[in-house]
Motif scaffolding. Structure first.
Motif, PDB file in Angstrom:
ATOM      1  N   LYS A   1     -13.327  15.861   3.993  1.00  0.00           N
ATOM      2  CA  LYS A   1     -13.197  15.234   5.301  1.00  0.00           C
ATOM      3  C   LYS A   1     -12.817  13.762   5.153  1.00  0.00           C
ATOM      4  CE  LYS A   1     -16.354  18.187   7.929  1.00  0.00           C
ATOM      5  NZ  LYS A   1     -17.574  18.231   8.776  1.00  0.00           N
ATOM      6  N   PHE A   2     -11.947  13.306   6.048  1.00  0.00           N
ATOM      7  CA  PHE A   2     -11.577  11.903   6.037  1.00  0.00           C
ATOM      8  C   PHE A   2     -12.781  11.040   6.377  1.00  0.00           C
ATOM      9  CE2 PHE A   2      -7.404  13.798   7.564  1.00  0.00           C
ATOM     10  CZ  PHE A   2      -6.801  13.723   6.319  1.00  0.00           C
ATOM     11  N   LYS A   3     -12.839   9.882   5.773  1.00  0.00           N
ATOM     12  CA  LYS A   3     -13.882   8.910   6.085  1.00  0.00           C
ATOM     13  C   LYS A   3     -13.348   7.932   7.143  1.00  0.00           C
ATOM     14  CE  LYS A   3     -15.824   9.097   1.409  1.00  0.00           C
ATOM     15  NZ  LYS A   3     -16.522  10.332   1.720  1.00  0.00           N
ATOM     16  N   ASP A   4     -14.269   7.269   7.819  1.00  0.00           N
ATOM     17  CA  ASP A   4     -13.875   6.351   8.893  1.00  0.00           C
ATOM     18  C   ASP A   4     -12.896   5.285   8.396  1.00  0.00           C
ATOM     19  OD1 ASP A   4     -15.334   7.691  10.746  1.00  0.00           O
ATOM     20  OD2 ASP A   4     -16.953   6.226  10.903  1.00  0.00           O
ATOM     21  N   PHE A   5     -13.158   4.737   7.213  1.00  0.00           N
ATOM     22  CA  PHE A   5     -12.292   3.665   6.730  1.00  0.00           C
ATOM     23  C   PHE A   5     -10.882   4.168   6.452  1.00  0.00           C
ATOM     24  CE2 PHE A   5     -13.536   5.357   2.594  1.00  0.00           C
ATOM     25  CZ  PHE A   5     -12.383   5.185   1.828  1.00  0.00           C
ATOM     26  N   GLU A   6     -10.727   5.479   6.189  1.00  0.00           N
ATOM     27  CA  GLU A   6      -9.390   6.033   5.949  1.00  0.00           C
ATOM     28  C   GLU A   6      -8.589   6.132   7.251  1.00  0.00           C
ATOM     29  OE1 GLU A   6     -10.106   8.692   1.937  1.00  0.00           O
ATOM     30  OE2 GLU A   6     -10.845   9.489   3.857  1.00  0.00           O
ATOM     31  N   TYR A   7      -9.289   6.431   8.344  1.00  0.00           N
ATOM     32  CA  TYR A   7      -8.617   6.373   9.649  1.00  0.00           C
ATOM     33  C   TYR A   7      -8.177   4.933   9.927  1.00  0.00           C
ATOM     34  CZ  TYR A   7     -10.709  10.977  10.614  1.00  0.00           C
ATOM     35  OH  TYR A   7     -11.061  12.303  10.562  1.00  0.00           O
ATOM     36  N   ARG A   8      -9.078   4.006   9.649  1.00  0.00           N
ATOM     37  CA  ARG A   8      -8.769   2.595   9.867  1.00  0.00           C
ATOM     38  C   ARG A   8      -7.591   2.151   9.020  1.00  0.00           C
ATOM     39  NH1 ARG A   8      -8.490  -1.368   6.359  1.00  0.00           N
ATOM     40  NH2 ARG A   8     -10.427  -0.617   5.389  1.00  0.00           N
ATOM     41  N   GLN A   9      -7.527   2.568   7.771  1.00  0.00           N
ATOM     42  CA  GLN A   9      -6.403   2.209   6.894  1.00  0.00           C
ATOM     43  C   GLN A   9      -5.071   2.699   7.459  1.00  0.00           C
ATOM     44  OE1 GLN A   9      -7.554   3.933   3.124  1.00  0.00           O
ATOM     45  NE2 GLN A   9      -8.485   2.026   2.379  1.00  0.00           N
ATOM     46  N   TYR A  10      -5.084   3.922   7.975  1.00  0.00           N
ATOM     47  CA  TYR A  10      -3.848   4.474   8.538  1.00  0.00           C
ATOM     48  C   TYR A  10      -3.392   3.654   9.754  1.00  0.00           C
ATOM     49  CZ  TYR A  10      -0.618   7.522  10.989  1.00  0.00           C
ATOM     50  OH  TYR A  10       0.491   8.016  11.644  1.00  0.00           O
ATOM     51  N   LEU A  11      -4.330   3.339  10.636  1.00  0.00           N
ATOM     52  CA  LEU A  11      -3.984   2.584  11.839  1.00  0.00           C
ATOM     53  C   LEU A  11      -3.587   1.153  11.496  1.00  0.00           C
ATOM     54  CD1 LEU A  11      -6.810   4.004  14.103  1.00  0.00           C
ATOM     55  CD2 LEU A  11      -4.361   4.415  14.402  1.00  0.00           C
ATOM     56  N   ASP A  12      -4.280   0.554  10.528  1.00  0.00           N
ATOM     57  CA  ASP A  12      -3.905  -0.790  10.071  1.00  0.00           C
ATOM     58  C   ASP A  12      -2.447  -0.809   9.610  1.00  0.00           C
ATOM     59  OD1 ASP A  12      -6.238  -2.066  10.621  1.00  0.00           O
ATOM     60  OD2 ASP A  12      -6.900  -2.302   8.541  1.00  0.00           O
ATOM     61  N   ASN A  13      -2.084   0.189   8.806  1.00  0.00           N
ATOM     62  CA  ASN A  13      -0.707   0.253   8.311  1.00  0.00           C
ATOM     63  C   ASN A  13       0.280   0.452   9.460  1.00  0.00           C
ATOM     64  OD1 ASN A  13       1.346   0.756   6.009  1.00  0.00           O
ATOM     65  ND2 ASN A  13       1.547   2.579   7.297  1.00  0.00           N
ATOM     66  N   ARG A  14      -0.091   1.285  10.405  1.00  0.00           N
ATOM     67  CA  ARG A  14       0.812   1.594  11.517  1.00  0.00           C
ATOM     68  C   ARG A  14       1.100   0.360  12.368  1.00  0.00           C
ATOM     69  NH1 ARG A  14       2.853   6.133  13.688  1.00  0.00           N
ATOM     70  NH2 ARG A  14       3.225   6.227  15.926  1.00  0.00           N
ATOM     71  N   TYR A  15       0.086  -0.511  12.517  1.00  0.00           N
ATOM     72  CA  TYR A  15       0.254  -1.694  13.368  1.00  0.00           C
ATOM     73  C   TYR A  15       0.377  -2.988  12.565  1.00  0.00           C
ATOM     74  CZ  TYR A  15      -1.514   1.925  16.475  1.00  0.00           C
ATOM     75  OH  TYR A  15      -1.693   3.115  17.137  1.00  0.00           O
ATOM     76  N   ASN A  16       0.548  -2.848  11.248  1.00  0.00           N
ATOM     77  CA  ASN A  16       0.790  -4.006  10.382  1.00  0.00           C
ATOM     78  C   ASN A  16      -0.298  -5.066  10.535  1.00  0.00           C
ATOM     79  OD1 ASN A  16       2.175  -5.492   8.457  1.00  0.00           O
ATOM     80  ND2 ASN A  16       3.541  -6.462   9.939  1.00  0.00           N
ATOM     81  N   VAL A  17      -1.534  -4.651  10.289  1.00  0.00           N
ATOM     82  CA  VAL A  17      -2.681  -5.537  10.458  1.00  0.00           C
ATOM     83  C   VAL A  17      -3.746  -5.144   9.434  1.00  0.00           C
ATOM     84  CG1 VAL A  17      -3.756  -4.020  12.178  1.00  0.00           C
ATOM     85  CG2 VAL A  17      -4.320  -6.463  12.184  1.00  0.00           C
ATOM     86  N   ASP A  18      -4.660  -6.054   9.172  1.00  0.00           N
ATOM     87  CA  ASP A  18      -5.803  -5.759   8.308  1.00  0.00           C
ATOM     88  C   ASP A  18      -7.078  -6.025   9.092  1.00  0.00           C
ATOM     89  OD1 ASP A  18      -7.755  -5.461   6.425  1.00  0.00           O
ATOM     90  OD2 ASP A  18      -7.076  -7.074   5.106  1.00  0.00           O
ATOM     91  N   THR A  19      -7.735  -4.960   9.547  1.00  0.00           N
ATOM     92  CA  THR A  19      -8.975  -5.111  10.314  1.00  0.00           C
ATOM     93  C   THR A  19     -10.198  -4.703   9.496  1.00  0.00           C
ATOM     94  OG1 THR A  19      -8.871  -2.862  11.225  1.00  0.00           O
ATOM     95  CG2 THR A  19      -7.735  -4.602  12.469  1.00  0.00           C
ATOM     96  N   SER A  20     -10.066  -4.691   8.182  1.00  0.00           N
ATOM     97  CA  SER A  20     -11.143  -4.168   7.331  1.00  0.00           C
ATOM     98  C   SER A  20     -12.468  -4.891   7.562  1.00  0.00           C
ATOM     99  CB  SER A  20     -10.747  -4.252   5.852  1.00  0.00           C
ATOM    100  OG  SER A  20     -10.378  -5.578   5.505  1.00  0.00           O
ATOM    101  N   GLN A  21     -12.446  -6.221   7.634  1.00  0.00           N
ATOM    102  CA  GLN A  21     -13.684  -6.978   7.813  1.00  0.00           C
ATOM    103  C   GLN A  21     -14.275  -6.754   9.205  1.00  0.00           C
ATOM    104  OE1 GLN A  21     -15.284  -8.600   5.335  1.00  0.00           O
ATOM    105  NE2 GLN A  21     -13.635  -7.708   4.090  1.00  0.00           N
ATOM    106  N   GLN A  22     -13.418  -6.782  10.212  1.00  0.00           N
ATOM    107  CA  GLN A  22     -13.884  -6.585  11.586  1.00  0.00           C
ATOM    108  C   GLN A  22     -14.414  -5.162  11.787  1.00  0.00           C
ATOM    109  OE1 GLN A  22     -10.928  -7.852  10.724  1.00  0.00           O
ATOM    110  NE2 GLN A  22     -11.175 -10.001  11.331  1.00  0.00           N
TER     111      GLN A  22
END
Length: 368
Positions: free
Chosen positions: A321-342
């Motif tokens: 199963k995908f982990k939450d941070f993997e969903y975040r990584q995909y969306l970060d890449n899609r919108y050209n942003v790094d929201t890892s800390q937030q």
């Protein structure tokens, strides 16, 4: 900033409540009226300037926003043809200095609210923004309507003010629904739901002349016979270009586990991305706008999106199963942003606060 019925709420809970001991003096109201209020009763811009001076002189709490000016009154005039359907809902004439003060105050607060929401809609950057402004105002008015139903006072002035408020709130709510039919959302109260709050004795008193119930009945009868007038809201000069959702992966170099094929419902996801654009999180190029506080909000939105099941739990290539941070990584890449800390710092309080702030997030559909 949204439009709020601040004067109405002050009349119910604050310094302006007619049942407060300091509001029983006729001399007090005579002095306030003579302080340019009566002279400007038909000039909303000058009336509110005088009212600010009165509030200051009498130490009345003031949280007024969106004061009317020539521009906002001009915007209100664009929708004036709608008002003619409500002529029977006028506040009864006053009978002493106190009721005269409240008569002018309530009438001008209605004008202030109408002018403010007309300006908000005219200056909205998108239909989503227009709906947010209108729905928020309707929600604010609905709360005040629910609260006024709990107020009962027997003295003449308090009874006059409560009935004037009930009529005005009913009229405002109905005017807004008729004026902005495409922006009222799905949860707007019907006229009968409002009547249930403000005139629970409607059925027994509707045929008794001069009662609140009878005035409301006159409106309902007139509405049945009326031919609806469609209101054409002008295109906004600052309308933003149309956003065209990209239903594919378009950035190179991404090495994460997810792809666009892992989106459960392409249409719902496209609608979501249109909202990101409308609310200025991303641009036409799908790049994050990097506006103040938007990154924290975007990370919170990612949490909301995954909780609403917008992505598959796993795919053929990756059986775990995908982990939450993997969903975040995909969306970060899609919108050209790094929201890892937030994203790491985001908690339930942040989510609740953002959902309360934005109507569209509260109503974001769940993917089945």
């Amino acid at each position: 900033m949204t439009v709020k019925p601040i004067i109405f709420d002050n009349l119910l809970f604050g310094d302006l409540a007619p049942w407060k001991s300091h509001n029983t003096s006729e001399n007090r109201f005579r002095d306030m009226l003579n302080n340019q209020l009566r002279a400007n009763k038909d000039n909303p811009e000058q009336f509110f300037k005088a009212l600010m001076n009165v509030f200051k002189e009498y130490s009345i709490e003031n949280k007024l926003e969106e004061l009317p000016n020539n521009d906002s009154i001009a915007n209100l005039a664009k929708y004036a043809e709608v008002q003619t359907d409500f002529s029977m809902l006028k506040i009864p004439i006053f009978f002493n200095k106190a009721s005269e003060f409240y008569y002018y105050l309530i009438n001008n607060e209605c004008i202030r609210i109408r002018a403010a929401i007309a300006t908000k809609v005219l200056n909205a950057k998108s239909n989503v923004d227009s709906e947010f402004q209108v729905v928020t105002l309707l929600n604010n008015l609905a709360f005040t309507i629910e609260q006024i139903a709990q107020k009962t006072y027997s003295d003449k002035v308090s009874t006059y003010v409560l009935n004037a408020l009930k009529l005005s709130l009913f009229r405002l709510y109905e005017e807004i629904k008729l004026t902005f039919p495409d922006s009222i959302g799905n949860e707007a109260l019907s006229e009968y739901e409002i009547i249930n709050f403000i005139a629970p004795d409607f059925e027994t008193k509707k045929n008794i002349p001069d009662t609140l119930a009878n005035i409301l009945l006159q409106y309902l009868n007139a509405k049945e016979k009326a031919i609806p007038i469609p209101v054409q809201v002008e295109k906004h000069q600052n309308d933003i270009p149309t956003f065209i959702p990209n239903k594919s992966d378009f950035r190179t170099g991404y090495k994460g586990k997810l792809s666009y094929e892992d989106v459960r419902n392409n249409q719902l996801f496209s609608d979501f991305e249109s909202k990101l654009y409308d609310y200025e999180y991303i641009g036409l190029d799908y790049n994050f706008t990097n506006k103040h506080k938007k990154k924290k909000e975007l990370a919170t939105i990612f949490k909301i999106l995954t909780s609403k099941n917008y992505f598959k739990e796993k795919n053929i290539k990756h059986h775990n199963k995908f982990k939450d941070f993997e969903y975040r990584q995909y969306l970060d890449n899609r919108y050209n942003v790094d929201t890892s800390q937030q994203f790491k710092k985001c908690n339930s309080e942040d989510i609740d606060a953002l959902i309360k702030k934005y109507y569209w997030l509260e109503n974001l559909p769940i993917c089945r």
